[in-house]
Write an enzyme that holds these catalytic residues in place. Structure first.
Site, mmCIF file in Angstrom:
data_model
loop_
_atom_site.group_PDB
_atom_site.id
_atom_site.type_symbol
_atom_site.label_atom_id
_atom_site.label_comp_id
_atom_site.label_asym_id
_atom_site.label_seq_id
_atom_site.Cartn_x
_atom_site.Cartn_y
_atom_site.Cartn_z
ATOM 1 N N LYS A 1 36.228 17.957 -3.707
ATOM 2 C CA LYS A 1 37.644 18.000 -4.092
ATOM 3 C C LYS A 1 38.575 17.606 -2.933
ATOM 4 C CE LYS A 1 36.905 21.484 -7.716
ATOM 5 N NZ LYS A 1 37.331 22.819 -8.246
ATOM 6 N N TYR B 1 39.554 17.893 -16.988
ATOM 7 C CA TYR B 1 39.699 19.345 -17.087
ATOM 8 C C TYR B 1 40.316 19.782 -18.418
ATOM 9 C CZ TYR B 1 38.188 20.510 -12.335
ATOM 10 O OH TYR B 1 37.445 20.728 -11.204
ATOM 11 N N PHE C 1 46.427 28.100 -14.986
ATOM 12 C CA PHE C 1 46.334 27.325 -13.746
ATOM 13 C C PHE C 1 46.130 25.828 -13.982
ATOM 14 C CE2 PHE C 1 42.080 29.131 -14.634
ATOM 15 C CZ PHE C 1 41.329 27.960 -14.725
ATOM 16 N N ARG D 1 24.945 25.046 -9.078
ATOM 17 C CA ARG D 1 25.859 26.185 -9.213
ATOM 18 C C ARG D 1 25.551 27.231 -8.139
ATOM 19 N NH1 ARG D 1 30.405 25.410 -12.318
ATOM 20 N NH2 ARG D 1 30.616 27.639 -11.922
ATOM 21 N N ASN E 1 38.759 24.943 -3.869
ATOM 22 C CA ASN E 1 37.438 25.505 -3.579
ATOM 23 C C ASN E 1 36.370 24.432 -3.342
ATOM 24 O OD1 ASN E 1 37.177 24.669 -6.190
ATOM 25 N ND2 ASN E 1 36.708 26.676 -7.056
ATOM 26 N N HIS F 1 33.265 20.797 -7.344
ATOM 27 C CA HIS F 1 33.032 21.033 -8.774
ATOM 28 C C HIS F 1 31.555 20.794 -9.049
ATOM 29 C CE1 HIS F 1 33.256 20.624 -13.168
ATOM 30 N NE2 HIS F 1 32.399 19.640 -13.009
ATOM 31 N N GLU G 1 29.983 14.625 -18.216
ATOM 32 C CA GLU G 1 30.755 14.426 -16.987
ATOM 33 C C GLU G 1 30.223 13.241 -16.170
ATOM 34 O OE1 GLU G 1 32.120 19.109 -16.517
ATOM 35 O OE2 GLU G 1 30.829 18.219 -14.993
HETATM 36 P P1 ADP Z 1 34.067 26.490 -11.614
HETATM 37 O O1 ADP Z 1 34.630 25.302 -10.840
HETATM 38 O O2 ADP Z 1 33.415 27.492 -10.691
HETATM 39 O O3 ADP Z 1 33.172 26.079 -12.764
HETATM 40 P P2 ADP Z 1 36.121 27.049 -13.611
HETATM 41 O O4 ADP Z 1 35.438 26.016 -14.464
HETATM 42 O O5 ADP Z 1 36.381 28.385 -14.214
HETATM 43 O O6 ADP Z 1 35.331 27.281 -12.243
HETATM 44 O O7 ADP Z 1 37.530 26.490 -13.127
HETATM 45 C C1 ADP Z 1 37.686 25.115 -12.805
HETATM 46 C C2 ADP Z 1 38.506 25.031 -11.521
HETATM 47 O O8 ADP Z 1 39.815 25.535 -11.779
HETATM 48 C C3 ADP Z 1 38.000 25.886 -10.354
HETATM 49 O O9 ADP Z 1 36.945 25.291 -9.632
HETATM 50 C C4 ADP Z 1 39.254 26.020 -9.513
HETATM 51 O O10 ADP Z 1 39.521 24.825 -8.773
HETATM 52 C C5 ADP Z 1 40.320 26.188 -10.599
HETATM 53 N N1 ADP Z 1 40.552 27.598 -10.934
HETATM 54 C C6 ADP Z 1 39.722 28.433 -11.617
HETATM 55 N N2 ADP Z 1 40.259 29.666 -11.745
HETATM 56 C C7 ADP Z 1 41.478 29.607 -11.127
HETATM 57 C C8 ADP Z 1 42.536 30.554 -10.909
HETATM 58 N N3 ADP Z 1 42.438 31.797 -11.347
HETATM 59 N N4 ADP Z 1 43.626 30.134 -10.222
HETATM 60 C C9 ADP Z 1 43.731 28.864 -9.774
HETATM 61 N N5 ADP Z 1 42.787 27.938 -9.943
HETATM 62 C C10 ADP Z 1 41.664 28.290 -10.601
HETATM 63 MG MG MG Z 2 33.655 24.952 -14.439
#
Ligand code: ADP
Ligand code: MG
Length: 140
Positions: free
Chosen positions: A11, A51, A59, A87, A114, A117, A128
């Site tokens: 990212k 997304y 968010f 994961r 973070n 992805h 994807e």
């Molecule tokens: P992951 O990437 O671990 O699969 P999710 O699919 O739930 O997590 O969420 C997609 C992305 O959205 C996350 O990687 C993060 O960048 C963002 N995200 C998720 N939860 C939050 C939150 N509570 N606040 C802000 N950004 C979030």
């Molecule tokens: Mg996800």
């Protein structure tokens, strides 16, 4: 165990800090093979589409803006059990909860920024991967 492929995105927080090589080192050390990779700038429409599953989450708009705030590196990773394996290598969504040694524990800035992805199922991995790569862009 079956040989699988999963979609990874390094990212914008990570490309900005010039740590794509460090993240790739963790990926390769885990046994995942990077069988396709390209650095791209997502458009807003591409980020929204990628997304779309999160469109109703509070968010979502911030996430889309974050994903277009700089270049990303999209990758196809291959290994036995690649989807679940990556994961585990990524760590929890919120880096505060990520196990030591995971990419997010080592590199992530926040729950949003973070660093990586990874696809959450084999079915979504195929969707994807097809979003970013044509068949002839992926090698063994
Ligand atoms: P992951 O990437 O671990 O699969 P999710 O699919 O739930 O997590 O969420 C997609 C992305 O959205 C996350 O990687 C993060 O960048 C963002 N995200 C998720 N939860 C939050 C939150 N509570 N606040 C802000 N950004 C979030
Ligand atoms: Mg996800």
């Amino acid at each position: 165990m079956a040989l699988e492929r999963t979609l990874s995105i390094i990212k914008p927080d990570a490309t900005r800090r010039n740590v794509t090589g460090g993240i790739n080192a963790v990926i390769e050390k885990s046994g995942l093979r990077i069988v396709a990779q390209k650095r791209i700038q997502l458009t807003e429409n591409q980020a929204k589409a990628f997304y779309a599953v999160h469109a109703e989450r509070p968010f979502y708009n911030d996430l889309v803006q974050f994903m277009v705030s700089g270049p990303v590196v999209v990758q196809v990773l291959e290994a036995d059990n690649a989807v679940l394996k990556y994961r585990d290598v990524m760590g929890a969504t919120n880096p505060a909860n990520a196990d030591a040694g995971t990419i997010r524990a080592e590199f992530a800035e926040s729950i949003e920024a973070n660093s990586v992805h990874g696809s959450d199922s084999l079915e979504n991995a195929a969707i994807e991967i097809a979003f970013f790569f044509s068949g002839c862009e992926i090698t063994g």
